[in-house]
Design a protein around this motif. Sequence first.
Motif, PDB file in Angstrom:
ATOM      1  N   ARG A  48      34.435   3.009  -2.348  1.00  0.00           N
ATOM      2  CA  ARG A  48      34.600   3.319  -0.925  1.00  0.00           C
ATOM      3  C   ARG A  48      34.284   4.798  -0.659  1.00  0.00           C
ATOM      4  O   ARG A  48      34.506   5.666  -1.501  1.00  0.00           O
ATOM      5  N   ASP A  96      31.177  -6.529  10.958  1.00  0.00           N
ATOM      6  CA  ASP A  96      32.226  -6.290   9.972  1.00  0.00           C
ATOM      7  C   ASP A  96      32.633  -7.634   9.383  1.00  0.00           C
ATOM      8  O   ASP A  96      33.325  -8.421  10.035  1.00  0.00           O
ATOM      9  N   ALA A  98      34.705  -8.342   7.196  1.00  0.00           N
ATOM     10  CA  ALA A  98      36.123  -8.490   6.890  1.00  0.00           C
ATOM     11  C   ALA A  98      36.837  -9.285   7.983  1.00  0.00           C
ATOM     12  O   ALA A  98      37.780 -10.026   7.703  1.00  0.00           O
ATOM     13  N   ASP A 128      28.819  -5.022   6.902  1.00  0.00           N
ATOM     14  CA  ASP A 128      29.734  -4.245   6.066  1.00  0.00           C
ATOM     15  C   ASP A 128      30.767  -5.163   5.419  1.00  0.00           C
ATOM     16  O   ASP A 128      31.145  -6.193   5.986  1.00  0.00           O
ATOM     17  N   GLU A 129      31.224  -4.774   4.220  1.00  0.00           N
ATOM     18  CA  GLU A 129      32.198  -5.572   3.455  1.00  0.00           C
ATOM     19  C   GLU A 129      31.735  -7.018   3.332  1.00  0.00           C
ATOM     20  O   GLU A 129      32.486  -7.970   3.564  1.00  0.00           O
ATOM     21  N   THR A 158      28.942  -3.405   0.183  1.00  0.00           N
ATOM     22  CA  THR A 158      30.129  -4.001  -0.429  1.00  0.00           C
ATOM     23  C   THR A 158      30.721  -3.067  -1.473  1.00  0.00           C
ATOM     24  O   THR A 158      30.005  -2.295  -2.116  1.00  0.00           O
ATOM     25  N   THR A 159      32.040  -3.150  -1.613  1.00  0.00           N
ATOM     26  CA  THR A 159      32.731  -2.432  -2.691  1.00  0.00           C
ATOM     27  C   THR A 159      32.994  -3.342  -3.882  1.00  0.00           C
ATOM     28  O   THR A 159      33.454  -2.876  -4.916  1.00  0.00           O
TER      29      THR A 159
END
Length: 379
Positions: A48, A96, A98, A128-129, A158-159
Amino acid sequence: MSSFTVSARKYRPSVFDTVIGQEHVTDTLRNAIKKKQLGQAFLFCGPRGVGKTTCARILAKAINCENLSDEGEPCNQCSSCENFAKQQSFNIYELDAASNNSVDDIRALVDQVRFAPQTGKYKTYIIDEVHMLSTGAFNAFLKTLEEPPPHAIFIMATTEKNKILPTILSRCQVYEFHRLGLKDIIQQLQIVCTNEGYQAEDEALQLIAQKADGGMRDALSIFDRVVSFAGGNITYKDVLANLNALDYDYFFQAVELSLNNKSHEMLLLFDEVISLGFDPHNFLNGLAEHIRSLFICKDPKTLKLMDVVETALAKYQDQTKRCSLSYLVSALNILSGADINFKNSKNQRLHVELNLIKLCTMQQALDLAQFQSSTERKK
């Protein structure tokens, strides 16, 4: 009351050249833009706060820039770049994953993909994510990701790359983002201090960088918090107080006590650390990390592994001169064993104290072993 913009947003890079510590990614993306060899789908992976979404936005801005530089950088002045800065661009769509991770969310995105941009050449979709998408959502995305229309480019971040389906990975150009080094973070914090008119000690910025754990966004968030606490003059003591961090001078003292066989003073030092509210396990691991640093300083070849400011480096180099290699290796062995057995110990404080006493008697044992060895050789 004037509006305040957090440093993480205020100093977010707007061109590839200002992205910190990710040259292997930014150079590749600039070359792809210059040669007009852009892929249809990108996957940015990494910890992150290291620049994944920032690079995605710069890439999205650059591919529609009307006055792209020779280096592949957006101009930040044309109508396309200005619309992007005002968040009024119709060519960039951010999702997003998430909170939008269902099949219906992806189908809504896929329905938009077939429409060509009204201005500019490309429409960019930043997800994102992306690892948060459900399996059904991933499967609904597969066909579009493999054969998108020529005007569509997908950039996913992505993490947790391990959670991405292999069928998705095979359709993307994968870019691995690295954790940022302490020196890179400290250098950026110094730039922020200069621009904002703050004064900060090097050791204070080093501690902030250490707490950030390789993330520039975390570092800037911590920096803002410290500034609120200390004002425009940031000292090492202020950062210690605000972050509730343990002063590394305790570790220097612990090694000195160990070298001088002062076990009782060592127990008093440990008691002082406990009374300040610090966890015994953290002290144990911090001491092990400190001795590792002393070991690294022993050889000029490994000195490059030390990621600290010059003032701290001088302290390590001074102390390591008084430590033998046998002492450092033995100390690391004791502390490693103590760390492994810490959670299984019923009396954890006693467990740490016993190992600290071992450290204090270790130098004496090493001296005795060396004396016996030299005596035997003389015989």
